[in-house]
Scaffold this motif. Structure first.
Motif, mmCIF file in Angstrom:
data_model
loop_
_atom_site.group_PDB
_atom_site.id
_atom_site.type_symbol
_atom_site.label_atom_id
_atom_site.label_comp_id
_atom_site.label_asym_id
_atom_site.label_seq_id
_atom_site.Cartn_x
_atom_site.Cartn_y
_atom_site.Cartn_z
ATOM 1 N N THR A 148 0.846 -1.189 0.000
ATOM 2 C CA THR A 148 0.000 0.000 0.000
ATOM 3 C C THR A 148 0.881 1.238 0.000
ATOM 4 O O THR A 148 1.766 1.380 0.854
ATOM 5 C CB THR A 148 -0.930 0.024 1.217
ATOM 6 N N GLU A 150 0.798 5.237 0.466
ATOM 7 C CA GLU A 150 -0.004 6.341 0.991
ATOM 8 C C GLU A 150 0.828 7.618 0.946
ATOM 9 O O GLU A 150 1.846 7.729 1.649
ATOM 10 C CB GLU A 150 -0.446 6.060 2.425
ATOM 11 N N TYR A 152 0.853 11.859 1.361
ATOM 12 C CA TYR A 152 0.123 12.932 2.045
ATOM 13 C C TYR A 152 0.921 14.223 1.943
ATOM 14 O O TYR A 152 2.132 14.240 2.212
ATOM 15 C CB TYR A 152 -0.079 12.557 3.514
ATOM 16 N N SER A 161 -4.003 14.044 -0.724
ATOM 17 C CA SER A 161 -3.640 12.692 -0.293
ATOM 18 C C SER A 161 -4.046 11.697 -1.370
ATOM 19 O O SER A 161 -4.990 11.925 -2.137
ATOM 20 C CB SER A 161 -4.313 12.329 1.033
ATOM 21 N N GLU A 162 -3.315 10.589 -1.426
ATOM 22 C CA GLU A 162 -3.635 9.520 -2.361
ATOM 23 C C GLU A 162 -3.213 8.188 -1.760
ATOM 24 O O GLU A 162 -2.291 8.120 -0.942
ATOM 25 C CB GLU A 162 -2.952 9.739 -3.709
ATOM 26 N N GLU A 163 -3.902 7.138 -2.173
ATOM 27 C CA GLU A 163 -3.608 5.799 -1.680
ATOM 28 C C GLU A 163 -3.865 4.785 -2.791
ATOM 29 O O GLU A 163 -4.852 4.901 -3.517
ATOM 30 C CB GLU A 163 -4.476 5.469 -0.465
ATOM 31 N N GLU A 164 -2.960 3.836 -2.924
ATOM 32 C CA GLU A 164 -3.106 2.803 -3.942
ATOM 33 C C GLU A 164 -2.565 1.486 -3.404
ATOM 34 O O GLU A 164 -1.535 1.447 -2.737
ATOM 35 C CB GLU A 164 -2.341 3.184 -5.211
ATOM 36 N N ASP A 165 -3.285 0.398 -3.685
ATOM 37 C CA ASP A 165 -2.868 -0.937 -3.280
ATOM 38 C C ASP A 165 -2.315 -1.702 -4.470
ATOM 39 O O ASP A 165 -2.883 -1.655 -5.574
ATOM 40 C CB ASP A 165 -4.050 -1.722 -2.689
#
Length: 235
Positions: A148, A150, A152, A161-165
């Protein structure tokens, strides 16, 4: 393709274990619960951290670089004369962080790794005396990674902010030694080994990959030392 190969190997291994089990009715089953520590290489992820550090144009700090952390597992094995066949499932995690903060804002980039693994192994009894046993063997592992990312960024009152798996499958081999003390219906054990893994390219559900310097894919390869302590039952 990798998943198909893994499923095929697992299926054949289970068949072999079942055949061995039917031929060894007088032998013991052992069920153990283990906890320990694992170290991790993840060299390309470490390079990725330095790449991110160079891109933010400020003196960002790498506060975490995939340190050793706890692992947990459950295993079941069957003794066949001088050999032991074992199946094990386990879980581990670690992570990295690039961080910067001053009066104007804050930036962080986290790389969080969690994985589950499935192990099929065979080991040879090297010493057995008065309930004490030393074995040596090789674990064959299928490691299911989840990475993951993350990011910020806060500047004044503005926040982005962004998040990717990302997921990946690695194959591993782990030569190991195990020391075990058997009692009537219970046992304690200590296992130590060094794990080597294949490289894998993590991808997202949309087929995206994690890009490092020059847009090259970042691969996962988390080999290292593994040490666990466990207790269990003999049935």
């Amino acid at each position: 393709m990798l998943i198909w190969c893994a499923n095929k190997i697992i299926r054949y291994t289970v068949i072999v274990l079942l055949l061995c089990a039917t031929e060894s009715k007088g032998q013991l089953w052992n069920i153990g619960i283990n906890a320990g520590i694992a170290t991790y290489s993840y060299q390309e992820l470490r390079d990725y951290q330095h790449y991110i550090q160079s891109q933010i144009k400020v003196e960002g700090t790498i506060t975490e670089d995939f340190p050793a952390y706890f692992i947990y597992s459950i295993n079941i094995n069957r003794q066949l004369n001088k050999w032991i066949l074992e199946v094990e499932v386990g879980h581990g995690s670690t992570g990295g962080r690039v961080y910067y903060e001053d009066y104007s804002g804050k930036f962080s980039c986290d790389q969080i790794i969690k994985y589950n693994y499935l192990n099929f192994s065979s080991s040879r009894i090297l010493l057995e005396k008065n309930g004490f046993m030393i074995t040596g063997g090789i674990k064959t592992l299928f490691i299911f990674h989840k990475l993951t990312i993350e990011n910020y960024l806060k500047i004044g009152n503005q926040v982005l902010s962004e998040e990717e798996d990302f997921s990946a499958l690695n194959f591993g081999l782990q030569p190991y030694f195990k020391m075990k003390r058997n009692f009537k219906t219970t046992f304690i054990q200590v296992s130590c080994g060094y794990e080597v893994q294949s490289k894998s390219e993590p991808t997202s559900s949309d087929g995206l990959f994690l890009a490092g310097e020059n847009g090259n894919p970042v691969h996962l390869q988390g080999g290292g030392f593994r040490v666990t302590v466990g207790v269990g039952f003999r049935i």
